[in-house]
Write a protein that holds these residues in place. Structure first.
Motif, PDB file in Angstrom:
ATOM      1  N   ARG A 346       0.794  -1.382  -0.062  1.00 36.86           N
ATOM      2  CA  ARG A 346       0.022   0.176   0.462  1.00 36.86           C
ATOM      3  C   ARG A 346       0.496   1.305   0.133  1.00 36.86           C
ATOM      4  N   PRO A 347       2.429   1.532   0.810  1.00 36.11           N
ATOM      5  CA  PRO A 347       2.661   2.931   0.605  1.00 36.11           C
ATOM      6  C   PRO A 347       3.100   2.657  -0.339  1.00 36.11           C
ATOM      7  N   VAL A 348       3.545   1.558  -1.341  1.00 35.99           N
ATOM      8  CA  VAL A 348       4.676   1.970  -2.558  1.00 35.99           C
ATOM      9  C   VAL A 348       2.947   2.298  -3.776  1.00 35.99           C
ATOM     10  N   LEU A 349       2.015   1.690  -3.899  1.00 36.46           N
ATOM     11  CA  LEU A 349       1.052   1.751  -4.433  1.00 36.46           C
ATOM     12  C   LEU A 349       0.241   3.667  -4.001  1.00 36.46           C
ATOM     13  N   ALA A 350       0.849   4.152  -3.342  1.00 37.34           N
ATOM     14  CA  ALA A 350       0.323   5.498  -3.253  1.00 37.34           C
ATOM     15  C   ALA A 350       1.237   6.526  -3.352  1.00 37.34           C
ATOM     16  N   GLY A 351       1.996   5.608  -3.227  1.00 46.26           N
ATOM     17  CA  GLY A 351       3.271   6.678  -4.314  1.00 46.26           C
ATOM     18  C   GLY A 351       3.473   6.724  -5.809  1.00 46.26           C
ATOM     19  N   LEU A 352       3.251   5.354  -6.374  1.00 44.53           N
ATOM     20  CA  LEU A 352       2.749   5.409  -7.505  1.00 44.53           C
ATOM     21  C   LEU A 352       1.571   6.040  -8.389  1.00 44.53           C
ATOM     22  N   TYR A 353       0.687   6.353  -6.875  1.00 48.40           N
ATOM     23  CA  TYR A 353      -0.752   6.763  -7.755  1.00 48.40           C
ATOM     24  C   TYR A 353      -0.424   8.247  -7.359  1.00 48.40           C
ATOM     25  N   ARG A 354       0.442   8.789  -6.813  1.00 50.46           N
ATOM     26  CA  ARG A 354       0.850  10.259  -6.683  1.00 50.46           C
ATOM     27  C   ARG A 354       2.297  10.491  -7.848  1.00 50.46           C
ATOM     28  N   LEU A 355       2.848   9.514  -8.299  1.00 48.57           N
ATOM     29  CA  LEU A 355       3.669   9.757  -9.574  1.00 48.57           C
ATOM     30  C   LEU A 355       3.095  10.194 -11.284  1.00 48.57           C
ATOM     31  N   ALA A 356       1.785   9.461 -10.743  1.00 48.17           N
ATOM     32  CA  ALA A 356       1.357   9.860 -11.995  1.00 48.17           C
ATOM     33  C   ALA A 356       0.345  11.014 -12.273  1.00 48.17           C
ATOM     34  N   LYS A 357       0.349  11.063 -13.876  1.00 50.30           N
ATOM     35  CA  LYS A 357       0.091  12.429 -14.248  1.00 50.30           C
ATOM     36  C   LYS A 357      -1.832  12.306 -14.483  1.00 50.30           C
ATOM     37  N   VAL A 358      -2.138  10.499 -14.631  1.00 54.66           N
ATOM     38  CA  VAL A 358      -3.399  10.272 -14.792  1.00 54.66           C
ATOM     39  C   VAL A 358      -3.970   9.015 -14.466  1.00 54.66           C
ATOM     40  N   GLY A 359      -4.656   9.106 -13.473  1.00 54.75           N
ATOM     41  CA  GLY A 359      -5.322   7.696 -12.873  1.00 54.75           C
ATOM     42  C   GLY A 359      -6.216   7.031 -13.624  1.00 54.75           C
ATOM     43  N   LEU A 360      -5.909   5.781 -14.304  1.00 55.10           N
ATOM     44  CA  LEU A 360      -7.011   5.822 -14.841  1.00 55.10           C
ATOM     45  C   LEU A 360      -8.296   4.252 -14.717  1.00 55.10           C
ATOM     46  N   VAL A 361      -9.969   4.586 -14.334  1.00 53.42           N
ATOM     47  CA  VAL A 361     -10.011   4.139 -13.024  1.00 53.42           C
ATOM     48  C   VAL A 361     -11.626   3.727 -14.037  1.00 53.42           C
ATOM     49  N   THR A 362     -11.972   3.046 -14.996  1.00 54.40           N
ATOM     50  CA  THR A 362     -12.835   2.594 -15.973  1.00 54.40           C
ATOM     51  C   THR A 362     -13.078   0.966 -16.462  1.00 54.40           C
ATOM     52  N   PRO A 363     -13.959   1.085 -15.010  1.00 53.08           N
ATOM     53  CA  PRO A 363     -14.316  -0.542 -14.677  1.00 53.08           C
ATOM     54  C   PRO A 363     -16.035  -0.122 -15.871  1.00 53.08           C
ATOM     55  N   LEU A 364     -16.316  -1.752 -16.506  1.00 52.11           N
ATOM     56  CA  LEU A 364     -18.016  -1.473 -16.847  1.00 52.11           C
ATOM     57  C   LEU A 364     -18.903  -1.702 -15.844  1.00 52.11           C
ATOM     58  N   ARG A 365     -18.495  -1.450 -15.217  1.00 50.11           N
ATOM     59  CA  ARG A 365     -19.413  -1.559 -13.819  1.00 50.11           C
ATOM     60  C   ARG A 365     -18.875  -2.101 -12.206  1.00 50.11           C
ATOM     61  N   ASP A 366     -19.102  -1.324 -11.313  1.00 48.10           N
ATOM     62  CA  ASP A 366     -18.821  -1.689 -10.264  1.00 48.10           C
ATOM     63  C   ASP A 366     -19.430  -0.454  -8.719  1.00 48.10           C
ATOM     64  N   GLY A 367     -19.850  -1.624  -7.720  1.00 48.53           N
ATOM     65  CA  GLY A 367     -20.282  -0.992  -6.959  1.00 48.53           C
ATOM     66  C   GLY A 367     -19.676   0.782  -6.865  1.00 48.53           C
ATOM     67  N   MET A 368     -18.499   0.514  -5.632  1.00 54.67           N
ATOM     68  CA  MET A 368     -17.819   1.927  -5.781  1.00 54.67           C
ATOM     69  C   MET A 368     -16.698   2.331  -6.443  1.00 54.67           C
ATOM     70  N   ASN A 369     -15.460   0.803  -6.352  1.00 54.72           N
ATOM     71  CA  ASN A 369     -14.076   1.759  -6.779  1.00 54.72           C
ATOM     72  C   ASN A 369     -13.349   2.368  -5.864  1.00 54.72           C
ATOM     73  N   LEU A 370     -12.560   1.941  -5.242  1.00 52.68           N
ATOM     74  CA  LEU A 370     -11.781   2.768  -4.276  1.00 52.68           C
ATOM     75  C   LEU A 370     -10.800   3.180  -4.786  1.00 52.68           C
ATOM     76  N   VAL A 371     -10.156   2.454  -5.584  1.00 54.40           N
ATOM     77  CA  VAL A 371      -8.869   2.561  -6.346  1.00 54.40           C
ATOM     78  C   VAL A 371      -9.350   4.237  -7.012  1.00 54.40           C
TER      79      VAL A 371
END
Length: 470
Positions: A346-371
């Motif tokens: 999780r700490p590494v993932l948080a850093g990767l999110y922060r490093l990214a210019k764009v987050g792609l969260v594109t499910p066909l259907r999802d209850g919430m999606n905490l990503v």
């Protein structure tokens, strides 16, 4: 104060130091259990390999008891891999084509719910408040009622609830619907899910809304409403803020060579729309060749439910599409996509999110999606990235300042990616600020308190401790 009894398919056990696992739900429910005392019951994740499930195992940690039961091989095959994940999961994600119904698996699903009820009843006290989680255990309240349990029982569905025409394709839909109506409070992720549930009651002629979130069905009255789950926003943001000091994040930044990072993080599942996302990314590169060699798309996709054939097939598809894309567009010094088929801490993932210019969260259907929420929480307020979000994720009902897309429209998604990469700083800050304020005021502790306020009498309500003054 009455005890809280949580029941879920799996139980996230604390580490040796007594700390709960990382993740919003585990953090919030452990906090509530520590405050009140109580039980968290569920499947151990183990199989006895025999004809009978193993004995109930009790583990204590302070005021919390963890009650774990092994299942038989047959239980796992029929209840978990079978009816739960080959009928209810695809149906709730509007994939009738992937539903494989077998009567023996349906029988196994109800049998395991009876087992859970039998093992829970001796542990209960008269004033306990019971909170059941997710689609694996929909019939549990009805089984408890049959055993004379009169306690307040709530249920929260973490995945979507489908429209009536889709739900009614399940051969035992009436038993599932009746089981859901045996609870005192039924929580869904979004108002759309509540509308779909109400539509099922009306269409079947078994219930009706009474107003104020109350319903009557199958001779009972109960509350049904939307309780969008949050995350531990402030804590995750603090972890992300420290990530530039992490050696692994620095190495990742160096490996980008000044290129912009796009990131997708999804459990391997056909509902996540990963092949469609890869197609949209390829369309973006072909339609905007000036970005060739200047962007890298990182897809993190831990495998899951590999025993279910549809998931094994999906793993092959995603790996094949990633290889095809890199082979078609890559050069000797640049690959357009990096694909990781394992989990990241999780700490590494948080850093990767922060490093990214764009987050792609594109499910066909999802209850919430905490990503989607994690990506927003991890951003640098001075230079935030842009969230590209499927309008079919529950998170889109809250994060409406994201770039909302139709994941079935590859061209539209490609244009959104280009817009995200070229978005001016002032607009990025404004969009991020609006979403972050929402996440801070509706975090996972508030979600827990909101649900409990509906489930139990006012004199026994659990409220989160107020934040210390600044």
């Amino acid at each position: 104060m009455s005890r809280l009894v949580v029941v879920s398919n799996r139980v996230p056990l604390p580490d040796k130091a007594g700390n709960p696992p990382a993740g919003g739900l585990a953090v919030a429910l452990h906090a509530a259990l520590r405050e009140r005392g109580g039980i968290w019951m569920g499947w151990s994740g183990k199989s006895t390999g025999e004809d009978e499930p193993g004995p109930l195992s009790i583990r204590e940690n302070g005021a919390i008891q963890y009650a774990l039961t092994d299942l038989t091989d047959r239980d796992v095959a029929e209840y978990y891999n079978g009816f739960a994940n080959r009928v209810l999961w695809p149906i709730c994600h509007s994939r009738i084509d992937l539903t494989e119904y077998a009567r023996r698996e349906m029988a196994g699903y109800f049998r395991v719910n009876r087992l859970f009820a039998d093992r829970l009843v001796p542990l209960l006290r008269p004033d306990d408040v019971i909170w059941v989680h997710d689609y694996h255990l929909i019939p549990l309240a009805e089984e408890l009622r049959r055993r004379g349990v009169r306690n307040r029982i709530g249920f929260f569905l973490h995945i979507p609830w489908p429209p009536a025409d889709i739900f009614f394709s399940v051969p035992v839909y009436e038993a599932i619907l009746r089981g859901l109506c045996a609870y005192d409070v039924v929580g869904f992720q979004t108002d759309y899910d509540v509308e779909n549930f109400a539509g099922c009651l009306r269409r079947e002629g078994v219930g009706e809304p009474l107003g104020g979130g109350r319903f009557r069905a199958f001779g009972r009255s109960f509350v049904a409403g939307d309780f969008p789950i949050g995350m531990e926003t402030a804590e995750f943001a603090a972890i992300a803020a420290k990530s530039p000091d992490d050696r692994r994040i620095r190495e990742m930044a160096r490996s980008l060579g000044g290129r912009d990072l796009l990131i997708g993080v999804d459990r391997l599942d056909y509902s996540k729309g990963i092949p469609q996302r890869i197609e949209a990314y390829e369309r973006f590169l072909r339609s905007a060749p000036e970005y060739m060699g200047k962007v890298i798309y990182l897809q993190v996709t831990p495998a899951s439910r590999s025993e279910v054939p549809e998931y094994a097939s999906m793993q092959e598809t995603v790996a094949s599409e990633a290889g095809r894309l890199n082979g078609a567009l890559g050069t000797v010094d640049w690959v357009p996509m990096r694909y990781i088929n394992r989990s990241i801490r999780r700490p590494v993932l948080a850093g990767l999110y922060r490093l990214a210019k764009v987050g792609l969260v594109t499910p066909l259907r999802d209850g919430m999606n905490l990503v989607a929420k994690e990506f927003v929480a991890a951003q640098d307020p001075e230079d935030p990235g842009v969230l590209v979000l499927s309008r079919f994720a529950g998170a889109a009902r809250e994060l409406d300042s994201a770039l909302l897309i139709n994941p079935h429209d590859a061209e539209g998604t490609a244009k959104a990616i280009q817009r995200a990469l070229s978005m001016p700083l002032d607009e990025r800050r404004e969009r991020w600020d609006h979403m972050m304020k929402r996440l801070l005021s509706h975090d996972v502790v508030q979600w827990c308190a909101d649900f409990m306020a509906h489930l139990e009498p006012p004199t026994h309500r659990f409220l989160p401790e107020p934040a210390p003054a600044a």
